[in-house]
Design a protein around this motif. Structure first.
Motif, PDB file in Angstrom:
ATOM      1  N   MET A   1      43.076  20.094  70.442  1.00 21.68           N
ATOM      2  CA  MET A   1      43.398  19.674  68.926  1.00 21.68           C
ATOM      3  C   MET A   1      42.391  18.506  68.621  1.00 21.68           C
ATOM      4  O   MET A   1      42.128  18.617  67.583  1.00 21.68           O
ATOM      5  N   ALA A   2      42.516  17.316  69.415  1.00 18.55           N
ATOM      6  CA  ALA A   2      41.670  16.420  69.053  1.00 18.55           C
ATOM      7  C   ALA A   2      40.172  16.737  68.842  1.00 18.55           C
ATOM      8  O   ALA A   2      39.559  16.365  67.830  1.00 18.55           O
ATOM      9  N   ARG A   3      39.585  17.471  69.710  1.00 21.78           N
ATOM     10  CA  ARG A   3      38.353  18.069  69.379  1.00 21.78           C
ATOM     11  C   ARG A   3      38.024  18.975  68.336  1.00 21.78           C
ATOM     12  O   ARG A   3      37.150  18.579  67.547  1.00 21.78           O
ATOM     13  N   TRP A   4      38.862  19.705  68.340  1.00 27.11           N
ATOM     14  CA  TRP A   4      38.944  20.646  66.836  1.00 27.11           C
ATOM     15  C   TRP A   4      38.998  19.972  65.636  1.00 27.11           C
ATOM     16  O   TRP A   4      38.309  19.930  64.999  1.00 27.11           O
ATOM     17  N   LEU A   5      39.704  18.845  65.848  1.00 24.71           N
ATOM     18  CA  LEU A   5      39.755  17.995  64.566  1.00 24.71           C
ATOM     19  C   LEU A   5      38.484  17.379  64.105  1.00 24.71           C
ATOM     20  O   LEU A   5      37.956  17.336  63.221  1.00 24.71           O
ATOM     21  N   VAL A   6      37.806  16.532  65.324  1.00 27.00           N
ATOM     22  CA  VAL A   6      36.592  15.704  64.795  1.00 27.00           C
ATOM     23  C   VAL A   6      35.467  16.830  64.773  1.00 27.00           C
ATOM     24  O   VAL A   6      34.533  16.367  64.125  1.00 27.00           O
ATOM     25  N   GLU A   7      35.403  17.951  65.239  1.00 32.23           N
ATOM     26  CA  GLU A   7      34.322  18.919  65.267  1.00 32.23           C
ATOM     27  C   GLU A   7      34.489  19.360  63.792  1.00 32.23           C
ATOM     28  O   GLU A   7      33.389  19.417  62.852  1.00 32.23           O
TER      29      GLU A   7
ATOM     30  N   GLU B   1      37.987  10.662  69.315  1.00 38.95           N
ATOM     31  CA  GLU B   1      36.968  11.466  70.094  1.00 38.95           C
ATOM     32  C   GLU B   1      37.250  11.233  71.438  1.00 38.95           C
ATOM     33  O   GLU B   1      36.876  12.022  72.191  1.00 38.95           O
ATOM     34  N   GLU B   2      37.635   9.961  71.731  1.00 41.02           N
ATOM     35  CA  GLU B   2      37.904   9.496  73.021  1.00 41.02           C
ATOM     36  C   GLU B   2      39.275  10.461  73.796  1.00 41.02           C
ATOM     37  O   GLU B   2      39.189  10.698  74.792  1.00 41.02           O
ATOM     38  N   ALA B   3      40.096  10.756  72.889  1.00 41.08           N
ATOM     39  CA  ALA B   3      41.092  11.670  73.345  1.00 41.08           C
ATOM     40  C   ALA B   3      40.858  13.246  73.443  1.00 41.08           C
ATOM     41  O   ALA B   3      41.473  13.851  74.101  1.00 41.08           O
ATOM     42  N   SER B   4      39.663  13.497  72.852  1.00 42.21           N
ATOM     43  CA  SER B   4      39.315  14.853  72.882  1.00 42.21           C
ATOM     44  C   SER B   4      38.459  15.150  74.203  1.00 42.21           C
ATOM     45  O   SER B   4      38.110  13.965  75.035  1.00 42.21           O
ATOM     46  N   CYS B   5      38.137  16.307  74.708  1.00 44.22           N
ATOM     47  CA  CYS B   5      37.578  16.419  76.014  1.00 44.22           C
ATOM     48  C   CYS B   5      36.276  15.965  76.082  1.00 44.22           C
ATOM     49  O   CYS B   5      35.608  15.939  74.749  1.00 44.22           O
ATOM     50  N   GLU B   6      35.636  15.868  77.093  1.00 44.73           N
ATOM     51  CA  GLU B   6      34.340  15.260  77.246  1.00 44.73           C
ATOM     52  C   GLU B   6      33.110  16.260  76.681  1.00 44.73           C
ATOM     53  O   GLU B   6      32.247  15.876  76.469  1.00 44.73           O
ATOM     54  N   CYS B   7      33.626  17.425  76.456  1.00 42.19           N
ATOM     55  CA  CYS B   7      32.757  18.373  76.052  1.00 42.19           C
ATOM     56  C   CYS B   7      32.580  18.094  74.764  1.00 42.19           C
ATOM     57  O   CYS B   7      31.358  18.713  74.111  1.00 42.19           O
ATOM     58  N   TYR B   8      33.023  17.510  73.750  1.00 41.50           N
ATOM     59  CA  TYR B   8      32.850  17.214  72.387  1.00 41.50           C
ATOM     60  C   TYR B   8      31.498  16.580  72.210  1.00 41.50           C
ATOM     61  O   TYR B   8      30.837  17.157  71.310  1.00 41.50           O
ATOM     62  N   ARG B   9      31.130  15.624  73.204  1.00 40.25           N
ATOM     63  CA  ARG B   9      29.859  15.049  72.941  1.00 40.25           C
ATOM     64  C   ARG B   9      28.711  16.119  73.361  1.00 40.25           C
ATOM     65  O   ARG B   9      27.599  16.274  72.574  1.00 40.25           O
TER      66      ARG B   9
END
Length: 86
Positions: free
Chosen positions: A1-7, A64-72
């Motif tokens: 969810m964190a990754r989806w929100l930052v994306e 961003e830190e809470a999202s998976c490492e794949c975000y970067r």
């Protein structure tokens, strides 16, 4: 969810996302109650603030830190493909 929100924030150029828990549950393929529980957890950590059909990102760096490492990796590839520099 964190990754989806930052994306989503990246694509909309906004820290306020106008969407419901129901919509997020459909997008992520999980039960709405799981979205609500996760939103409460992220809110308790001071990363987001939830309102009716609105999620505001409060601390983007920590989200961003809470999202998976794949975000970067996803962000770098997206930027490369669109030749978009921030």
């Amino acid at each position: 969810m964190a990754r989806w929100l930052v994306e989503s924030s990246d694509r909309l150029y906004a820290d306020e996302l106008f969407l419901s828990h129901e919509f997020l549950s459909h997008m992520l393929g999980v039960r709405r109650s799981g979205i609500t529980e996760t939103a409460h957890l992220l809110e308790k950590k001071g990363l987001i603030k939830c309102g009716r059909k609105k999620i505001q990102i409060i601390d983007r760096q920590r989200l961003e830190e809470a999202s998976c490492e794949c975000y970067r990796v996803i962000k770098q590839e997206y930027d490369r493909l669109l030749k978009f520099k921030v």
